[in-house]
Write an enzyme that holds these catalytic residues in place. Structure first.
Site: not given
Length: 514
Positions: A254-256
């Site tokens: 995940a990027k977040r």
């Protein structure tokens, strides 16, 4: 032909490790062959633009040592290097209209209501709306009338519905896709901005890019890119699609997630060079299974043909291990300068504020005895000794605080810690040892590590026991912890006689009341 690669990030926030890996591989592919590495800022998606993100891109690349040969700040003759600035030159509309004239693209005036009524199809497991080429049949006069009237439009790619399209990837080989799966993607949006895909093709060609490196999630878009190159009559670049980066559960990283950007890692106390080394191995491996590389060594060893097609696991445990190896190998002075802020933060006394909270403030009056003692630990000599204690024991710099916070203040601990099977100590034997060494510690003049160790070694010999039988209860009393970065005498050297004696007495009191 000289190799030219480009890193083309969008300024949408912090740099995710997947994006950094793409930048690193593009840099290594170019530099391994003596080529050029370009920085291009793709900021045409105004809805996702984040203020300050462009500065993050520059700062990150500089910190990891990926120096670009061309970019917004280094004109190599192919500028502008920012897409919004390139758009002002009219380059994207110019090439889009060229495709319209060739019949490879067309104006589309469909409104939202009509587009919403189109049927959907499932392509690669995803439900998408497929445009029905309605506006392809518009006559020249109708198109000109719509344009003259200012009717909103987009320009779409005219992809065939029959046959197939084949493209070549350096890792996956030739890939053939049925044209029935290719939607007529938008090239120019209704606001006049180019889409990401179209701008990429135009920019890569006009900037003479030879190798395009990106995640394999873009494999499905590559046939559309290929058809654009063919429509223009351009030679396509070499494609290198990188394997997916997953978490430990083999799900897409995940990027977040709060820990997957370069800046997140820096805030957690990782070293930039260790992060680069780790990311280089996310999908690539040398022929000798070596794991520790400097950037220069990566440039020499990197062969993109050894990039794997299998997903790469973002193993935090391995990243921490690798970072620890870099820390162990650091020059002592550099380590100390990097560790010093962490040590100072860990050793700063906490003072209660008026609202009941805590604030680090060693300079105000009303400090407790523990806090007054800790304020004396801020000397350079003491900090250097503590730094030397932790250097081979930490994996990231953020480990320092928990490892040395007992120097600041003795934590609450249980008398049960004094009982240790391996050391053959009990609470009763520990109380006896502390009672016997207390007067020795009170009289001891030489509070150096060697002086204290020599004195206690004589006591151990006279008592006829093993070192651990004596050192365990002393270390427990002066630290309040089961695990410490150093032995009892090294800790006492830092604490000094007054604080050592006070902690020994407190340990005795705890044991007496147990």
């Amino acid at each position: 032909m000289k190799i030219r690669t480009r890193y083309a990030p969008s300024p949408t926030g912090r740099m995710h490790v997947g994006n950094l890996r793409s930048a690193l591989y593009e840099f290594l592919i170019a530099k391994h062959e003596g080529g050029d590495f370009m920085l291009r800022i793709e900021d045409t998606d105004q809805e996702r633009f984040v203020e300050g993100a462009t500065e993050i891109i520059y700062r990150t690349l500089e910190r990891v040592g990926l120096k670009h040969d061309e970019g917004p700040d280094k004109d190599g003759g192919y500028g502008p290097y920012v897409q919004s600035e390139r758009m002002k030159t009219g380059i994207y509309m110019k090439y889009a209209k060229e495709l319209v004239e060739k019949g490879e693209a067309y104006y589309c005036f469909c409104d939202k209501e009509r587009l919403a009524s189109l049927k959907t199809e499932v392509v690669e497991g995803k439900e998408i709306t497929v445009y029905d080429k309605h506006c392809l049949s518009l006559g020249k006069e109708e198109i000109e009338a719509n344009l003259a009237a200012g009717k909103p439009f987009v320009i779409r790619q005219n992809n065939p519905r029959e046959g197939s399209t084949t493209f070549h990837d350096e890792l996956y080989g030739d890939i053939t896709v049925d044209n029935a799966e290719l939607d007529d993607m938008i090239l120019i949006k209704s606001d006049g901005y180019p889409t990401y895909n179209f701008a990429n093709v135009v920019d890569d060609h006009t900037m003479a890019i030879t190798h395009v490196v990106r995640g394999n999630e873009y494999l499905s878009s590559s046939p559309k890119y290929t058809r654009l190159y063919e429509a223009f009559g351009w030679e396509p670049p070499k494609y290198v699609h990188l394997p997916l980066v997953t978490d430990e559960n083999h799900k897409k990283l995940a990027k977040r997630g709060g820990s997957t950007s370069f800046e997140d890692l820096m805030e957690q106390g990782f070293l930039a060079e260790a992060v680069v080394n780790f990311i280089a191995l996310l999908g690539w491996s040398p022929d000798d299974n070596r794991e520790i590389f400097s950037l220069d060594q990566l440039i020499e060893a990197f062969d993109y043909r050894r990039i794997s097609k299998s997903p790469a696991v973002y193993d935090v445990v391995k990243l921490r291990w690798m970072n620890g190896e870099y820390i162990k190998a650091m020059d002592e002075e550099r380590f100390y300068e990097m560790a010093k802020p962490y040590l100072q933060r860990a050793l700063t006394p906490e003072v209660c504020t008026e609202d009941g909270g805590k604030a680090s403030d060693a300079g105000k009056g009303g400090l407790s005895h523990e806090e007054e003692t800790v304020s004396r630990l801020f000397g350079e000599t003491q900090l250097r000794k503590i730094a030397a204690m932790v250097k081979t024991r930490i994996e990231v710099f953020n480990d320092i605080e928990e490892m040395v916070d007992f120097f600041r203040e003795l934590p609450e601990y249980s008398a049960e810690m004094y009982a240790h099977k391996k050391m053959k100590t009990t609470k009763e034997s520990s109380l006896e040892v502390l009672a016997e060494v207390l007067p020795l510690l009170e009289r001891q003049e030489d509070y150096s590590n060697d002086g204290l160790y020599g004195m206690l070694a004589r006591y151990v010999e006279e008592k006829g026991c093993k070192n651990g039988f004596v050192m365990w209860p002393i270390r427990t009393a002066v630290s309040g912890k089961q695990m410490t970065p150093a032995g009892a005498t090294e800790i006492m050297e830092i604490l000094g006689r007054e604080e050592t004696v006070r902690r020994i007495r407190k340990g005795m009191e705890l044991l007496q009341n147990a």
